[in-house]
Each structure stands twice: as structure tokens, then as C-alpha cells.
Design a protein around this motif. Structure first.
Motif, mmCIF file in Angstrom:
data_model
loop_
_atom_site.group_PDB
_atom_site.id
_atom_site.type_symbol
_atom_site.label_atom_id
_atom_site.label_comp_id
_atom_site.label_asym_id
_atom_site.label_seq_id
_atom_site.Cartn_x
_atom_site.Cartn_y
_atom_site.Cartn_z
ATOM 1 N N GLU A 69 -12.794 -16.609 -1.205
ATOM 2 C CA GLU A 69 -11.606 -17.458 -1.298
ATOM 3 C C GLU A 69 -10.915 -17.578 0.064
ATOM 4 N N GLN A 70 -10.826 -16.478 0.778
ATOM 5 C CA GLN A 70 -10.212 -16.515 2.108
ATOM 6 C C GLN A 70 -11.028 -17.382 3.055
ATOM 7 N N LYS A 71 -12.337 -17.279 2.982
ATOM 8 C CA LYS A 71 -13.193 -18.103 3.831
ATOM 9 C C LYS A 71 -13.019 -19.579 3.517
ATOM 10 N N GLU A 72 -12.823 -19.895 2.259
ATOM 11 C CA GLU A 72 -12.654 -21.292 1.844
ATOM 12 C C GLU A 72 -11.394 -21.909 2.458
ATOM 13 N N LYS A 73 -10.319 -21.140 2.550
ATOM 14 C CA LYS A 73 -9.045 -21.668 3.051
ATOM 15 C C LYS A 73 -8.911 -21.561 4.564
ATOM 16 N N GLY A 74 -9.765 -20.786 5.213
ATOM 17 C CA GLY A 74 -9.755 -20.714 6.662
ATOM 18 C C GLY A 74 -8.883 -19.622 7.231
ATOM 19 N N VAL A 75 -9.014 -19.418 8.553
ATOM 20 C CA VAL A 75 -8.273 -18.371 9.239
ATOM 21 C C VAL A 75 -7.429 -18.964 10.358
ATOM 22 N N VAL A 76 -6.367 -18.261 10.685
ATOM 23 C CA VAL A 76 -5.478 -18.687 11.758
ATOM 24 C C VAL A 76 -5.040 -17.446 12.529
ATOM 25 N N GLY A 77 -4.864 -17.597 13.836
ATOM 26 C CA GLY A 77 -4.427 -16.470 14.643
ATOM 27 C C GLY A 77 -3.731 -16.936 15.903
ATOM 28 N N VAL A 78 -2.956 -16.040 16.497
ATOM 29 C CA VAL A 78 -2.295 -16.303 17.767
ATOM 30 C C VAL A 78 -3.095 -15.622 18.860
ATOM 31 N N SER A 79 -3.105 -16.208 20.060
ATOM 32 C CA SER A 79 -3.964 -15.666 21.106
ATOM 33 C C SER A 79 -3.436 -15.983 22.494
ATOM 34 N N THR A 80 -3.774 -15.085 23.450
ATOM 35 C CA THR A 80 -3.565 -15.394 24.864
ATOM 36 C C THR A 80 -4.845 -15.933 25.482
ATOM 37 N N GLY A 81 -5.856 -16.183 24.655
ATOM 38 C CA GLY A 81 -7.070 -16.829 25.138
ATOM 39 C C GLY A 81 -8.354 -16.192 24.662
ATOM 40 N N ASN A 82 -8.577 -14.937 25.013
ATOM 41 C CA ASN A 82 -9.851 -14.306 24.694
ATOM 42 C C ASN A 82 -10.036 -14.060 23.205
ATOM 43 N N TYR A 83 -8.974 -13.659 22.528
ATOM 44 C CA TYR A 83 -9.095 -13.450 21.087
ATOM 45 C C TYR A 83 -9.340 -14.773 20.377
ATOM 46 N N GLY A 84 -8.684 -15.818 20.831
ATOM 47 C CA GLY A 84 -8.891 -17.125 20.217
ATOM 48 C C GLY A 84 -10.333 -17.576 20.327
ATOM 49 N N ARG A 85 -10.930 -17.358 21.472
ATOM 50 C CA ARG A 85 -12.329 -17.724 21.669
ATOM 51 C C ARG A 85 -13.224 -16.897 20.745
ATOM 52 N N ALA A 86 -12.913 -15.620 20.621
ATOM 53 C CA ALA A 86 -13.709 -14.745 19.761
ATOM 54 C C ALA A 86 -13.556 -15.114 18.291
ATOM 55 N N LEU A 87 -12.318 -15.346 17.854
ATOM 56 C CA LEU A 87 -12.092 -15.702 16.453
ATOM 57 C C LEU A 87 -12.738 -17.046 16.131
ATOM 58 N N ALA A 88 -12.638 -17.990 17.058
ATOM 59 C CA ALA A 88 -13.260 -19.294 16.850
ATOM 60 C C ALA A 88 -14.771 -19.155 16.715
ATOM 61 N N PHE A 116 -14.459 -8.413 24.962
ATOM 62 C CA PHE A 116 -14.618 -7.447 23.874
ATOM 63 C C PHE A 116 -14.072 -7.955 22.550
ATOM 64 N N LYS A 117 -13.221 -8.958 22.583
ATOM 65 C CA LYS A 117 -12.505 -9.399 21.388
ATOM 66 C C LYS A 117 -13.427 -9.802 20.240
ATOM 67 N N LEU A 118 -14.653 -10.165 20.551
ATOM 68 C CA LEU A 118 -15.568 -10.612 19.504
ATOM 69 C C LEU A 118 -15.868 -9.496 18.507
ATOM 70 N N ARG A 119 -15.841 -8.263 18.969
ATOM 71 C CA ARG A 119 -16.150 -7.148 18.068
ATOM 72 C C ARG A 119 -15.177 -7.112 16.888
ATOM 73 N N GLY A 120 -13.889 -7.131 17.185
ATOM 74 C CA GLY A 120 -12.897 -7.083 16.120
ATOM 75 C C GLY A 120 -12.865 -8.351 15.296
ATOM 76 N N ALA A 121 -12.962 -9.502 15.963
ATOM 77 C CA ALA A 121 -12.910 -10.770 15.250
ATOM 78 C C ALA A 121 -14.078 -10.911 14.284
ATOM 79 N N ALA A 122 -15.273 -10.560 14.738
ATOM 80 C CA ALA A 122 -16.451 -10.661 13.875
ATOM 81 C C ALA A 122 -16.323 -9.732 12.676
#
Length: 329
Positions: A68-87, A53-59
Motif C-alpha cells: 500500500e505504501q509503495k502504491e501511494k509513493g514516497v516523499v523526502g527532504v534532501s540536501t542532494g545526495n539523499y534525494g538522489r539515493a531515494l529517487a 552512502f545514502k543509497l544504503r539507507g534509502a534502499a
């Protein structure tokens, strides 16, 4: 003072992520319905792109970033599923992503994130330790931190699940929602109760290190020791400076239930043998609670099956009936 998240935010999120996520099926579970004597349905969010489900929030969060935020990139902490969704969300938007994780994150989930094109940083043995690297990248590189749960756009994105469920099954009496940092529960409960205030929302987590339930019992965000568990996606803290999910979970949840490791394994087995679904431990906690008789008078029930990103060797051992011992620390 932070602005409250509203049903309007969830409706806006649904428009934002349309075409970026799957409208996942709601399917009946004959075995669970027979066992509890009431209709039980599985919301098959484990069939979502990236397997949770994590893709819903990440997207939703990535698509709402400024240029400007897109230009500098994003970073996040994850136990796995959120990281996959954010990536995944970042890659689709052409944005650099760095995912920071602790050493407790299973290898299959780390590799799944890497396969989505994100940069990986492993740091320490807890999400709190991994968060320190996130903070450094924000401070030194100007990257935008998108946390896995305590963020208005993340919560609103997860809330789209609540909209879908009540459109698919308006007569729902009870929602069984896996609980970790509370982004899913907060969003789903907000959406569901805005539409039907009488609906019952139950947050379910594992006995081994549930930070949100401990925090609610203590009356404030409280750190807990992270321990190995079959429900690894539910690990991690809620943040000492929690802005949204602590209060929303306290206000919107009708009950909280804990399940043990044997019950989680039983839930994984039942999903496979009875409903032909491969799910991970965190996704099995609702099934586990029903099968253990921990939900009183549930009525027409929807179990949120939230992810399928389990190591398949481990899954094979569990469904084969092996006594998988994760209690060694």
C-alpha cells in the motif's frame, strides 16, 4: 515508545540491500599515513551507486515498504545526495518519489535527482521550510515520508558501512565519520561498537551551521541557520522531534570535530592530488581534520569518504588552488 535499533537490524539491512549497493573498496592513503605516522585508509563510499552512502539507507527503507505504501509513493527532504539515493531506490522498486529541497541545494545535485526520475519541489531557504511541503504531501496525498536520517530503516542501512569496514580492516582503531543529521554516524557507530566496543568514533562537520553538534552542546535538538558551505551535504537541521539520531550520536560518539572552509578545500585538493579521488566537500571533512592535526593519537584510522557529487567546475577551481570564497551570505 520507539524500539531501539540493534546490530540485528543492521545485519538484516545488509541482507535486504544485497545486490542493490556496491561493496565499496577500502584503500590505503600513503600521504595521510605518512603525515600522521599511523596507517590511514579511505572507505571509498563515494564510489557507491548514485555517488554517496545514502543509497544504503534509502534502499533498505524503500524495500521494506508495504504494498500500500509503495502504491501511494514516497516523499523526502534532501540536501542532494539523499534525494538522489531515494529517487534511485524508488525507481528501481517502481515507486513514485517526490524530493523536496531548499534553494541552497546546488544545481548539479538537483539535476542529478531529476535524472533518477523523481519529481522535484524547491521550497524556501532551509530544510525545515522544504519539510513543510513534505508534510503537505503526506497529509493530502497519503505518501510515505522517508526522512534522510532519523528513521530506523535508514540508520540500519547506513550501519552496513560499519560492518564492511570492520570486515575489511578488523584492526581499525578510529573511524572518522562526516556528521550532518546523524544517520550515518549513528548506524556506523552502532555496528562498529557492537563488534568492537573499544573502537573510537569521531563525528566531523563544518563550522558553518552544524546542527547536530550545536544541538548536543545545547542538550536538545536546536535549529541553526543554514549557511553556504563547501560541505553542503552536511547542511540542514536534525528535527525538533528527533527520535533516534540525537540520542544515538550522544551515546555512541567519542569526540566531535569542526573544520573550516579552507580546511575542507584542502581536503578536496589532497584527495585529488595525493589519492586520485574526486570527492565533494562533505566527504573531505575527515581528510581535512587529519591534515589540520585535529585528531589526537588516531592509530589505525579509517576515513569515511562519503560522496562525489560535486559541481565539477567548482572542483576544478578548488584543486587548481583558487581561493574559493563561499563566505558571502
Amino acid at each position: 515508545m520507539k524500539e531501539p535499533i540493534t546490530l540485528g537490524d543492521v545485519l538484516s539491512a545488509r541482507k535486504t540491500i544485497a545486490g542493490h549497493v556496491i561493496h565499496t573498496p577500502l584503500r590505503p592513503s600513503a600521504s595521510l599515513s605518512e603525515q600522521i605516522g599511523s596507517p590511514v585508509w579511505l572507505k571509498c563510499e563515494h564510489q557507491q551507486y548514485t555517488g554517496s552512502f545514502k543509497l544504503r539507507g534509502a534502499a533498505n527503507a524503500v524495500l521494506k515498504l508495504s504494498p500500500e505504501q509503495k502504491e501511494k509513493g514516497v516523499v523526502g527532504v534532501s540536501t542532494g545526495n539523499y534525494g538522489r539515493a531515494l529517487a534511485n531506490a524508488a525507481r528501481n522498486a517502481g515507486v513514485r518519489a517526490v524530493i523536496c529541497m531548499s534553494e541552497l541545494v546546488p544545481k548539479n545535485k538537483v539535476e542529478g535527482i531529476r535524472a533518477q526520475g523523481a519529481e522535484i519541489c524547491i521550497s524556501g531557504t532551509s530544510q525545515d521550510e522544504a519539510q513543510k511541503e513534505v508534510d503537505r504531501l503526506v497529509s493530502e496525498k497519503g505518501m510515505t515520508m522517508l526522512p534522510p536520517f532519523d528513521h530506523a530503516d535508514i540508520i540500519a542501512g547506513q550501519g552496513t558501512l560499519g560492518l564492511e569496514i570492520l570486515e575489511q580492516l578488523p584492526e581499525t582503531d578510529t573511524l572518522l565519520v562526516p556528521l550532518s543529521g546523524g544517520g550515518l554516524l549513528a548506524g556506523v557507530a552502532l555496528a562498529a561498537k557492537s563488534i568492537n566496543p573499544a573502537i573510537r568514533v569521531v563525528g566531523i562537520s563544518m563550522e558553518r551551521g552544524c546542527a547536530m553538534i550545536t544541538s548536543l552542546q545545547e542538550g536538545k535538538p536546536t535549529a541553526v541557520r543554514e549557511l553556504p558551505t563547501l560541505a553542503d551535504s552536511l547542511g540542514g537541521g536534525i528535527g525538533q522531534n528527533n527520535q533516534y539520531t540525537f540520542d544515538m550520536c550522544a551515546d555512541l560518539t567519542d569526540d566531535f570535530v569542526l573544520v573550516n572552509e579552507a580546511q575542507i578545500a584542502d581536503g578536496i585538493r589532497a584527495a585529488y592530488h595525493d589519492d586520485q579521488q574526486v570527492i565533494e566537500g562533505a566527504a573531505a571533512v575527515g581528510i581535512a581534520a587529519l591534515r589540520a592535526g585535529l585528531i589526537d593519537n588516531p592509530g589505525t584510522t579509517v576515513v569515511l569518504s562519503t560522496g562525489c557529487n560535486i559541481d565539477m567546475d567548482l572542483h576544478k577551481r578548488i584543486v587548481g588552488g583558487e581561493d574559493v570564497d563561499l563566505m558571502a551570505e
